[in-house]
Design a protein around this motif. Structure first.
Motif, PDB file in Angstrom:
ATOM      1  N   PRO A 122      56.144  31.673  82.335  1.00  0.00           N
ATOM      2  CA  PRO A 122      55.138  30.616  82.255  1.00  0.00           C
ATOM      3  C   PRO A 122      54.318  30.661  80.970  1.00  0.00           C
ATOM      4  O   PRO A 122      53.649  29.689  80.620  1.00  0.00           O
ATOM      5  CB  PRO A 122      54.241  30.872  83.477  1.00  0.00           C
ATOM      6  CG  PRO A 122      54.549  32.252  83.925  1.00  0.00           C
ATOM      7  CD  PRO A 122      55.938  32.574  83.467  1.00  0.00           C
ATOM      8  N   ASN A 123      54.396  31.783  80.231  1.00  0.00           N
ATOM      9  CA  ASN A 123      53.653  31.917  78.975  1.00  0.00           C
ATOM     10  C   ASN A 123      54.388  31.285  77.788  1.00  0.00           C
ATOM     11  O   ASN A 123      53.847  31.237  76.683  1.00  0.00           O
ATOM     12  CB  ASN A 123      53.376  33.409  78.722  1.00  0.00           C
ATOM     13  CG  ASN A 123      52.331  33.642  77.661  1.00  0.00           C
ATOM     14  OD1 ASN A 123      51.366  32.870  77.543  1.00  0.00           O
ATOM     15  ND2 ASN A 123      52.505  34.674  76.855  1.00  0.00           N
ATOM     16  N   GLY A 124      55.624  30.825  77.996  1.00  0.00           N
ATOM     17  CA  GLY A 124      56.346  30.135  76.928  1.00  0.00           C
ATOM     18  C   GLY A 124      56.596  30.979  75.690  1.00  0.00           C
ATOM     19  O   GLY A 124      56.426  30.513  74.560  1.00  0.00           O
ATOM     20  N   ARG A 125      56.981  32.245  75.901  1.00  0.00           N
ATOM     21  CA  ARG A 125      57.255  33.158  74.785  1.00  0.00           C
ATOM     22  C   ARG A 125      58.489  33.973  75.141  1.00  0.00           C
ATOM     23  O   ARG A 125      58.712  34.276  76.324  1.00  0.00           O
ATOM     24  CB  ARG A 125      56.107  34.168  74.605  1.00  0.00           C
ATOM     25  CG  ARG A 125      54.773  33.585  74.165  1.00  0.00           C
ATOM     26  CD  ARG A 125      54.744  33.453  72.657  1.00  0.00           C
ATOM     27  NE  ARG A 125      53.416  33.185  72.141  1.00  0.00           N
ATOM     28  CZ  ARG A 125      52.852  31.982  72.072  1.00  0.00           C
ATOM     29  NH1 ARG A 125      53.489  30.938  72.554  1.00  0.00           N
ATOM     30  NH2 ARG A 125      51.650  31.830  71.546  1.00  0.00           N
ATOM     31  N   ILE A 126      59.244  34.385  74.106  1.00  0.00           N
ATOM     32  CA  ILE A 126      60.314  35.349  74.377  1.00  0.00           C
ATOM     33  C   ILE A 126      59.704  36.735  74.230  1.00  0.00           C
ATOM     34  O   ILE A 126      58.658  36.863  73.548  1.00  0.00           O
ATOM     35  CB  ILE A 126      61.535  35.153  73.430  1.00  0.00           C
ATOM     36  CG1 ILE A 126      61.182  35.449  71.963  1.00  0.00           C
ATOM     37  CG2 ILE A 126      62.104  33.765  73.565  1.00  0.00           C
ATOM     38  CD1 ILE A 126      61.387  36.829  71.503  1.00  0.00           C
TER      39      ILE A 126
END
Ligand SMILES: N[C@@H](CCC(=O)N[C@@H](CS)C(=O)NCC(=O)O)C(=O)O
Length: 264
Positions: A53-57
């Motif tokens: 949900p944080n939109g990061r790899i």
């Protein structure tokens, strides 16, 4: 017999991605690396946000037990992989031992200190459209301070284990562990932030880095999902500028999109 691991790694060739691919390689786990193209903002697509949900790899989906388990945040993924798949404690320590908590401490130190500070140093030194000396100095100074903390820790580990000069000291006990992998992933990119962790002020960090980068699993892990070209890029002014320009482009675009959100 334990089922064969069936793990999807959603990643990109960055320090945060590398700490997980190196961990998977060190544990000899079978995994499927799926490249997330940050320049196309794939990390913000709806399907990806369901995994992180944080939109990061990085993120993983572990399908080994049949029921997919998603894990995000680099160090959480490392801890998850160690708890599940490092029963022999090749790169980890027994849960709740003193060493286990020391490993967690250094991983959290990286996640909350070195990673964010060096990341901001990268941003202001390489990507920001405007060069702001105060911001560059603030983050490079803090990054340098953190390398000096790392150097002191390694020096005290050398003394505690009476290690000869030919042998590297590690962050926890006298053993290479997930904590070293976590911190290494960023130290390996230090020069990109304008801070060289191999400089004379950090002799222990230099020995430690050289020992870690020689490991076969580290070499493999840093080449996931793409060939690692950062060292070569950093040696050339033109290539560095080209890489910074490309990254700056998608970073600015992402910022613009975020700015528009959540405003009344
Ligand atoms: N604390 C997070 C940091 C993750 C992170 O910042 N990843 C960067 C790449 S190194 C990313 O996905 N950036 C994409 C973006 O900023 O939109 C972790 O360790 O997983």
């Amino acid at each position: 017999m334990a089922p064969t691991p069936d793990i999807d790694l959603l990643t990109s060739g960055t320090p945060n991605g590398h700490k997980v691919s190196i961990t998977l390689e060190e544990l000899g786990l079978k995994y499927n690396a799926q490249k997330i193209d940050l320049s196309k903002n794939q990390q913000k697509e709806e399907w990806f946000l369901k995994v992180n949900p944080n939109g990061r790899i990085p993120a993983i989906v572990d399908k080994t037990s049949g029921k997919p388990k998603r894990v995000f945040e680099g160090a959480s993924i490392q801890l998850y992989l160690c708890e599940k798949y490092d029963k022999e404690h090749k790169i980890s320590f027994e849960y709740d031992s003193d060493e286990y908590w020391e490993m967690v401490e250094w991983m959290v130190w990286m996640q909350s200190g070195l990673g964010p500070m060096q990341g901001q140093a990268n941003h202001f030194y390489r990507y920001a459209p405007e060069k702001i000396p105060y911001a560059i100095n603030r983050y490079q100074t803090e990054t340098r301070r953190l390398y000096s903390v790392l150097n002191d820790r390694l020096a005290s580990q050398r003394a505690a284990f009476a290690l000869p000069a030919s042998q590297p000291a590690f962050l926890v006990a006298n053993k290479y562990s997930a904590a070293d992998i976590c911190v290494f992933s960023w130290a390996n990119w230090g020069e990109w932030a304008g801070v060289d962790p191999r400089e004379a002020a950090f002799p222990e960090v230099k020995v430690w880095l050289e020992a870690i980068e020689k490991r076969a699993a580290v070499e493999k892990g840093t080449n996931v999902p793409d060939e690692f070209k950062m060292k070569e890029i950093m040696r050339s002014k033109e290539k560095s500028e080209e890489y910074a320009k490309h990254s700056s482009g998608w970073i600015m675009k992402g910022m613009k999109e975020e700015e528009g959100k959540g405003k009344m």
